[in-house]
Design a protein around this motif. Structure first.
Motif: not given
Lengths: 853, 473
Positions: B89, B106-108, B111
């Protein structure tokens, strides 16, 4: 953590990778697939207890049995599946030297057991490993040790603190150093704790782990504790089933050799998605009740999601959510289910109106997290296991049996193929060789076929043609003792009036030759519903009523249950339910009527037949434990004891109790009841008592030996201080690993009835034997395993075996041999009825009757 | 600013939460709380011409920053455990330091990088894809769901991490129950990206996500020749941190990750990429992920990406012609997925479909017969059309209908074939016939499937008769 989880968590095996991340955030509900998790969740290596550490410096040269089996405080869930280290035989003086029987003709048998050879003086070296500074992460410890040059090429198993090596290190204490990152030194201290001989329990557990590894190397899938091969499945498309062939395996120390046992099994997979099922259900009639039926059918079933191969239990269905609705991902963004599956798995959902299946995810770790919920798409969920509806589908079960019940020859072929694969596969062979194991040949041994029994009827003694079924032989023979049926009631629906009359006629015709007198019953005709049946029974019950017969229009469970409940609790009278459908079979009526008549005789407390029992004043007891279908966490304990020397009359009792409670408490009550009953009929107490204990789960043997047997003995002492009967306790196992085949007419067949195996395939520390007392018409017979855990009767092993065999003849619901002693089967029937239908303890007034047949 | 960050550094506890969020190996590939002190402008970015000496600033820095020996252990743990931490995270709840400076994605970011590759795959539908530096195999795991891909390969220098993570790529029951349409073979190799191994030849896409910054200068120098020159795939995606972004992070290390050997600014990366592209006949486009916060737009994306496309696409000849180098990579494992290209799975899929249609038609027929019977004596005769919604205005209407002769129900193959799913699976009628021949009974002329209408269930003796019969056998 349970032993299973703990073993799984050992980092040595690839499957043990478990998720570490993703637990930091506790979102109230997150989509199930937001994280990929461990792919093979069911890949626990073995349900064994964690091998405890020996922290003392000394080396124990003996075996580590004691240390393995010590119940560690607080962990009650541990199960010793292999039941190692339980030595019951050494306490039984009369079988210390020899536990084999003598009577009967020898028979050559082939087994599914393979020899495992180890070099002489083979030892497993157990080390305790510590790290300084301490490392909290098990994975880190494993990575550090395994990558150390000292161990890189060595055969090893390491769980983070205990290390097993096949070769001894030069020093008792070895100090090594490793680096977790440049410049940070960790001191690893490896201390020898034991040298284990191959027969020690720790080694046996260890070998089991090794073989599990080997089967994985043969590209087999571990599901539960068995291994399956997905590449050549058997398809049964008409039932949407696939079967994966596979094996259950175990390594054990049999008499004096280390052995590998492999038993052929199958895994049933279903090619049906929940969406297909729902659509199907919807298209059937009665759409108004669709939601209700659907929930009834689906809730509680376990589904497999095809994209990540995980299983979930369906706890609810959310009809208001559709794939086009959104949910919140872990990172807080919202996405529709449709897009999510498209993005994550490249799956395009075809039905945008399907509801969501709801599954409550099991809490992991601390448990202070809110329960998480997963929404599953019906289209992507496959059913697993067989539903109730399927198991009651005769055709389906027949088709399934055709494919799963393999005859001895086919079984043998599968076994040889497995043995071949293990020996040929390079990686498997390497694994064996590193530990010095040699996979040997299949074991063959000599069993004995004990003499067949004569069946004693009232005026005749018959020697049946086949002890599998003597119904023909006893035709026109008088039953041993049937009570006249004078006052009874038949309840049937208006539609089935003729059927009832027809049955009554047939019963009259067959009962005469049996010596069973039947008076004219009262016949009541009612509407086709449960309440009508119950009301009719209520109206017509009187004190003298001996039996109620119900002719049921359909096999609706609730009707059957209500009748049984009423007639075992509120108004205890034996009852006989028959399906109307059964009674319209042309040409079979006489044999059906014969069977029903015999059942009625038994339910009235009559005796059908007997076998010769050489021991006088012997009480046999059967105990079985079954789950209660309705109340989770409760189980039904069935207790059935003979109440005469001829072993033809029975005292039956069933007690419901908490599953976790020891059954010993209720045994006391039951035993007292049985002794009182015996006293009433025989005016003395039995001098010998033999208890057959069924329903013992894997890993429960220790508890039986440690708690149940002593309590049983003390309950006998308590009943009368001057009374001390001779007692034996025998644990009965219906399912066991070994299979025996005999070579006949140049093919493999099932061994003859009455085959006893009491050598080579048995365990040295037990007084045990296998007995084949059932005929298998399809497939391979499963021998029944008997383990005498307590015995002060001092019967010769031969007599014990033959007595057990005799008891398999006495089940009045079947004119032939059955696979377990009759009292166990009665106890099983009783618990089944109570667990499935009555859900309460039946009235004691029925204790003298086999009302549950 | 850097001064404040430095003074706040030795906080008990803060160090741990800080670090444990950061995967320390290249596998982690995550932007944690990267360096606080602004790298001095004089920081020598390793260019191709002047490779900088290998640096391991991470270890040294961390040790220096650890307030006491007590905190040593967590650091260590993180270091080796890094590959187990799958998705870190990004600063979800970092305690303390310079909250104002935290950058959240966001998203990471990892990702996002995966998504970038997946979107690319979705768009260009490559058949053969390799991920270099595949580490925890998570990108491969995401890629395996794409139907277009038939060959997936992963390569990493760390054999351990591959053996530990190959489970992610294993097949499961679901893959057998619902096989892919096209075959898929996944192979993991252990080896170095700069070794020339023919096993990775002829690929459509090779991804190097957060890889190059882990290479030592010598390896980095060999990298373009190995990837573009030797392997020469149709497309290559290379991502690497953009060092210009680093000052925005409130960390304390020089690099975002202790194993990074360098971090480039945009100019450095682009000139390196353009050089390589020019030399080996590729064109390259630059993009990035992780937008800078408002006001700092000038620094560019957090991760910079170069997408290389070969100017002259590979032909079969060019693939087969040369390159008979020896294999240097060792195979860690191969996973072969079941697919409908294999006859046994196709046969299964087709017979499942056929059976569900036949049984459904049979049930509809029986139901309609029953309705008729019932309605004879009923007050309200109600005839329900056996066909359900699904059959309305569909192509099956045109085809011969199933029919009944005595107790046998015939379903013409023609009709079965008209169901889109069966048609799709079989392709032609002959294949359908061939595939189901063993599973069903065909009529004598072979045009229909025959099935008995009378349920044989009624004939069994040993069914569930309440307490009538006990079955021990």
């Amino acid at each position: 953590m349970t032993g299973r989880a703990r073993v799984r968590a050992r980092g040595v095996y690839r499957s043990s990778e478990s998720r570490l991340s993703g637990q930091s955030q506790s979102s109230a509900w997150s989509h199930l697939a937001a994280k990929d998790r461990e792919a093979a969740t069911s890949s626990g290596l073995l349900g064994i207890k964690r091998i405890p550490q020996k922290s003392e410096e000394g080396i124990s040269a003996g075996d580590g049995a004691e240390c393995t089996l010590v119940q560690r405080g607080g962990r009650t869930q541990h199960r010793n599946f292999l039941e190692l280290g339980i030595h019951t035989r050494e306490k039984l003086e009369h079988v210390k030297d020899c536990k084999t029987g003598t009577s009967g003709a020898p028979v050559k048998l082939v087994t599914n057991i393979f020899n495992l050879a180890l070099p002489r003086e083979w030892h497993l070296f157990q080390y305790h490993v510590t790290f300084s500074p301490e490392l909290a992460s098990k994975r880190l410890r494993i990575a550090l040790l395994c990558s150390h040059s000292k161990f890189q090429k060595k055969a090893k198993v390491f769980d983070g603190s205990i290390l097993f090596l096949s070769e001894k290190l030069e020093e008792k204490v070895t100090t090594l150093s490793g680096e977790t990152r440049p410049g940070i030194c960790i001191t690893i201290t490896v201390t020898l704790t034991s040298e284990l001989p191959s027969c020690s329990p720790v080694c046996i557990q260890f070998f089991n782990i090794i073989f599990r590894k080997i089967l994985k190397k043969l590209s087999m899938y571990q599901i539960g504790r068995n291994f399956y091969s997905p590449v050549d499945p058997v398809e049964i498309p008409q039932h949407k089933l696939s079967l994966w062939p596979g094996f259950a395996i175990s390594v054990s120390q049999l008499e004096n050799k280390l052995m590998f046992t492999a038993n052929v099994t199958h895994k049933v997979l279903r090619n049906e998605t929940v969406l297909e099922f729902m659509t199907d259900l919807y298209n059937r009639k009665d759409k108004s009740r669709f939601i209700e039926t659907c929930e009834k059918e689906l809730l509680g079933s376990v589904v497999l999601t095809r994209y990540n191969n995980k299983t979930y239990r369906i706890d609810d269905i959310d009809w208001s959510v559709k794939p086009t609705d959104t949910f919140q991902k872990r990172d807080g963004t919202r996405i529709t289910y449709f897009d999510y599956y498209k993005q994550q798995y490249d799956i395009k959902l075809s039905d945008l109106n399907q509801p969501m299946l709801v599954s409550q995810l099991k809490r992991k770790g601390t448990g202070n997290e809110e329960a998480r919920i997963a929404h599953l798409i019906p289209e992507l969920c496959y059913f697993t296991g067989l539903s109730k509806r399927m198991t009651s589908d005769f055709r389906l079960m027949k088709d399934l049996a055709t494919n799963t019940h393999l005859n001895p020859l086919l079984r043998q072929q599968r076994l040889s193929r497995l043995a071949d694969n293990i020996q040929r596969n390079k990686e498997a062979r390497f694994e064996l060789e590193t530990w010095g194991l040699q996979f040997g040949c299949q074991m063959s041994l000599t069993g004995r076929v004990v003499p067949s029994e004569k069946i004693l009827m009232q005026d005749t003694i018959c020697q049946p043609m086949s002890s599998a079924n003597w119904s023909k032989d006893m035709r026109n023979c008088k039953l041993l003792g049937a009570r006249a049926l004078n006052n009874w009631l038949i309840v049937c629906s208006h539609r089935n009036e003729d059927v009832a009359e027809n049955l009554l006629n047939c019963l009259r015709r067959v009962s005469g030759p049996m010596g069973f007198h039947i008076e004219k019953p009262k016949i009541t005709k009612v509407q086709e519903n449960t309440t009508a049946f119950i009301r009719a029974i209520q109206q017509h019950t009187n004190l003298d009523l001996q039996l109620v017969m119900c002719i049921l229009p359909s096999n609706q469970k609730d009707c059957y249950d209500s009748i049984k409940r009423f007639l075992s609790l509120d108004h205890p009278v034996p009852s006989q339910c028959v399906l109307a459908r059964t009674l319209i079979r042309q040409g079979m009526m006489m044999s059906i009527a014969t069977k029903i008549a015999m059942q009625m005789v038994s339910k009235l407390g009559g005796e059908l037949w007997a076998v010769e029992i050489p021991l006088k004043s012997l009480m046999v007891v059967g105990i079985d434990v079954n789950k209660e279908a309705c109340a989770k966490g409760r189980s039904a304990v069935g207790f059935v004891a003979s109440s005469n020397s001829r072993i033809t009359r029975w005292f039956s009792r069933c007690i419901l109790q908490n599953t976790k409670t020891n059954i010993a408490d209720c045994l006391k009550v039951c035993m007292k009841g049985a002794l009182d009953k015996w006293y009433r009929y025989n005016h003395c107490f039995p001098t010998r008592i033999i208890v057959y204990r069924d329903g013992v789960g894997d890993g429960q043997l220790q508890t039986i030996v440690d708690y149940e047997v002593p309590q049983l003995l003390s309950s006998l002492r308590d009943s009368n201080p001057n009374y001390s009967p001779k007692v034996s306790v025998i644990v009965v196992r219906k399912s066991c690993m070994p299979r025996f085949f005999t070579e006949m007419n140049s093919t493999l067949q099932n061994p003859p009835l009455g085959t006893v195996v009491d050598s080579e395939a048995t365990r040295p520390e037990w007084y045990d034997f296998y007995l084949i007392s059932q005929a298998a018409y399809q497939g391979t017979v499963t021998p029944t395993y008997y383990n005498v855990i307590y015995d002060d009767n001092g019967l010769k092993p031969d007599h014990m075996q033959r007595l057990t065999y005799k008891l398999c003849h006495l089940y009045y619901n079947w004119p032939g041999l059955i696979k377990i002693p009759a009292p166990c089967q009665y106890a099983h029937k009783l618990t089944f009825l109570v667990g499935q239908s009555i859900h309460r303890e039946p009235s004691m007034e029925l204790a003298d009757y086999l009302f549950y047949l | 600013m850097s001064g404040r960050a430095a003074s706040a550094r030795p906080r008990p506890g803060g160090g741990r939460s800080h670090e444990s969020r950061r995967p320390a190996g290249r596998e982690g590939r995550e932007v944690g709380q990267p360096p606080g002190p602004r790298p001095s402008p004089a920081w020598p970015g390793p260019a191709l011409s002047s490779p900088s000496p290998a640096r391991r600033p991470g270890g040294a820095d961390l040790r220096a920053s650890a307030p006491g020996p007590g905190l040593g252990a967590p650091y260590l743990e993180v270091d080796l455990v890094h590959h187990l931490v799958s998705d870190v995270m990004v600063d979800s709840d970092v305690q303390g330091v310079q909250v104002k400076e935290n950058i959240k994605f966001t998203p990471s970011l990892s990702e996002q990088r995966h998504k970038f590759v997946l979107d690319f795959v979705r768009k260009h539908k490559p058949q053969k894809v390799a991920d270099l530096g595949c580490a925890n195999c998570k990108l491969l795991w995401r890629l395996k769901y794409h139907e277009s891909i038939e060959v997936l390969a992963g390569l990493d220098i760390d054999e351990n991490i591959l053996t530990r993570n190959i489970y992610r790529l294993h097949t499961g029951a679901g893959d057998y129950l619902d096989p892919r349409e096209r075959p898929l073979t996944i192979t993991l190799y252990h080896g170095s990206v700069v070794e020339k191994d023919p096993c990775l030849l002829g690929f459509d896409l090779i991804t190097c996500i957060e890889l190059i910054e882990h290479l030592e200068a010598k390896e980095l120098a060999q990298f373009p020749e190995a990837i573009f020159g030797f392997l020469s795939p149709t497309t290559v995606i290379i991502s690497t941190p953009n060092s210009e972004f680093n000052p925005l992070f409130s960390g304390k290390t020089v690099f975002r990750h202790p194993d990074h050997k360098f971090e480039w600014d945009r100019t450095q990366f682009q000139s390196w990429a353009l050089d390589a592209a020019r030399h080996y006949g590729y064109s390259v486009e630059f993009t990035g992920l992780g937008e800078p916060p408002p006001g700092a737009e000038a620094v560019g994306f957090c991760t910079q990406i170069g997408v290389f496309v070969k100017n002259i696409p590979n032909t079969d000849e060019s693939l087969h012609s040369e390159k008979t180098t020896e294999c240097t990579h060792t195979k860690v494992g191969t996973v072969i997925y079941p697919s409908l290209k294999e006859e046994k799975y196709l046969r299964k899929a087709v017979s499942n479909e056929v059976f569900s249609y036949i049984l459904k038609m049979k049930r509809d027929l029986l139901e309609s017969l029953k309705m008729k019977n019932d309605s004879d004596g009923c007050d309200e005769p109600e005839y329900v059309q056996p066909e359900c919604d699904e059959f309305k205005n569909d192509p099956t209407e045109e085809t011969p209908k199933p029919f009944c002769i005595e107790n046998v129900f015939y379903v013409p193959l023609e009709r079965l074939f008209s169901f889109p799913k069966i048609k799709h699976l079989c392709g032609d009628r002959e294949t359908l016939k061939m595939l189901i021949a063993d599973e069903v009974t065909l009529s004598s002329d072979g045009s229909s499937v025959m099935i008995n209408i009378v349920d044989e269930e009624d004939c069994d003796l040993n069914d569930n008769d309440g307490d009538d019969y006990d079955l021990d056998h």
